[in-house]
Design an enzyme around this catalytic site. Structure first.
Site, mmCIF file in Angstrom:
data_model
loop_
_atom_site.group_PDB
_atom_site.id
_atom_site.type_symbol
_atom_site.label_atom_id
_atom_site.label_comp_id
_atom_site.label_asym_id
_atom_site.label_seq_id
_atom_site.Cartn_x
_atom_site.Cartn_y
_atom_site.Cartn_z
ATOM 1 C CG HIS A 1 -1.934 -1.151 1.121
ATOM 2 N ND1 HIS A 1 -1.722 -2.349 1.747
ATOM 3 C CD2 HIS A 1 -3.114 -1.262 0.478
ATOM 4 C CE1 HIS A 1 -2.743 -3.157 1.497
ATOM 5 N NE2 HIS A 1 -3.602 -2.524 0.727
ATOM 6 C CG HIS B 1 -3.611 -5.914 -3.294
ATOM 7 N ND1 HIS B 1 -3.381 -4.591 -3.584
ATOM 8 C CD2 HIS B 1 -4.228 -5.940 -2.101
ATOM 9 C CE1 HIS B 1 -3.847 -3.839 -2.612
ATOM 10 N NE2 HIS B 1 -4.382 -4.638 -1.688
ATOM 11 C CB CYS C 1 -11.467 -4.669 4.422
ATOM 12 S SG CYS C 1 -12.822 -3.610 3.946
ATOM 13 C CG HIS D 1 -5.244 -7.866 1.944
ATOM 14 N ND1 HIS D 1 -5.210 -6.997 3.018
ATOM 15 C CD2 HIS D 1 -5.308 -7.112 0.834
ATOM 16 C CE1 HIS D 1 -5.250 -5.763 2.545
ATOM 17 N NE2 HIS D 1 -5.306 -5.799 1.242
ATOM 18 C CD GLU E 1 -10.419 -5.399 10.998
ATOM 19 O OE1 GLU E 1 -11.130 -4.446 10.667
ATOM 20 O OE2 GLU E 1 -9.724 -6.034 10.187
ATOM 21 C CE1 TYR F 1 -10.828 0.497 -2.463
ATOM 22 C CE2 TYR F 1 -11.684 -1.737 -2.475
ATOM 23 C CZ TYR F 1 -10.954 -0.736 -1.869
ATOM 24 O OH TYR F 1 -10.342 -0.968 -0.665
ATOM 25 C CD GLU G 1 -6.587 0.101 0.514
ATOM 26 O OE1 GLU G 1 -6.341 -0.941 -0.125
ATOM 27 O OE2 GLU G 1 -6.458 0.183 1.742
ATOM 28 C CD GLU H 1 -7.964 -3.660 -1.232
ATOM 29 O OE1 GLU H 1 -7.066 -3.735 -0.372
ATOM 30 O OE2 GLU H 1 -9.182 -3.572 -0.944
ATOM 31 C CD1 TRP I 1 -14.559 -0.451 1.657
ATOM 32 C CD2 TRP I 1 -12.887 0.984 1.324
ATOM 33 N NE1 TRP I 1 -13.865 -0.351 2.834
ATOM 34 C CE2 TRP I 1 -12.827 0.531 2.660
ATOM 35 C CE3 TRP I 1 -11.918 1.892 0.877
ATOM 36 C CZ2 TRP I 1 -11.856 0.949 3.563
ATOM 37 C CZ3 TRP I 1 -10.955 2.314 1.782
ATOM 38 C CH2 TRP I 1 -10.924 1.847 3.097
#
Length: 182
Positions: free
Chosen positions: A27, A34, A69, A71, A89, A106, A116, A118, A163
């Site tokens: 980032h 990604h 969110c 990954h 989280e 986005y 961002e 992704e 987003w």
């Protein structure tokens, strides 16, 4: 014992996997495309969990956003990644995890210039408990009626992650626990 650094899956423009990289290095002002995911968590009353990103976050610190969110790691199933991130989280165990917007993608630039970029399928899930968030991830949280959330995003889009607004706009036929399949 320290945690293993997170690795993200790098993608070509057509969505095929082309490699991996440490999350901490990805980032930047020139973020490569990604793989990610976004999750909207609903409670038994049909309210959706929104979170305010911790002020220590690299991108969009302090803004309100969807529940969480993350990954998926290389080779990790996305639903397993969602369960891992929900626990890490938010301290939540989820049920009924379902893909809602499989083709969401986005690119956004925050005020500091970090990008961002992704391919970010959007999921919904259910939780029966209140979150117990990690302080390095979440500053505040709230359960909102989905109509209230839409109204808040429309009234003050600058207070929310871009987003989240795009995801709400992408939902066809409304945004409720029932219409999203949760």
């Amino acid at each position: 014992m320290s945690e293993t650094p997170e690795t993200v899956v790098l993608l070509a423009d057509d969505g095929t996997v082309i490699g991996e990289a440490p999350k901490a290095t990805v980032h930047t002002a020139d973020t490569p495309l990604h793989l990610a995911f976004s999750c909207h968590v609903f409670d038994p009353q049909g309210r959706v969990l929104v979170t305010r990103r911790a002020l220590s976050k690299k991108t969009w610190p302090g803004v309100w956003t969807n529940s969480f969110c993350g990954h998926p790691a290389p080779g990790e199933d996305t639903v397993e990644a969602i369960a891992r991130r929900a626990e890490r989280e938010l301290g939540l165990a989820l049920t009924d995890v379902r893909v809602a917007l499989p083709d969401f993608r986005y690119r956004a630039i925050d005020a500091s210039g970090v990008v961002e970029n992704e391919v970010c399928p959007v999921y919904t899930a259910r939780a029966s408990d209140d979150p117990r968030p990690a302080a390095d991830e979440v500053a505040e949280w709230a359960w909102l009626d989905p109509v209230e959330l839409r109204s808040a995003v429309a009234a003050a889009p600058f207070a929310f992650s871009p987003w989240l607004g795009w995801q709400l706009a992408a939902w066809q036929g409304g945004y409720t626990a029932e219409s999203t399949g949760s």
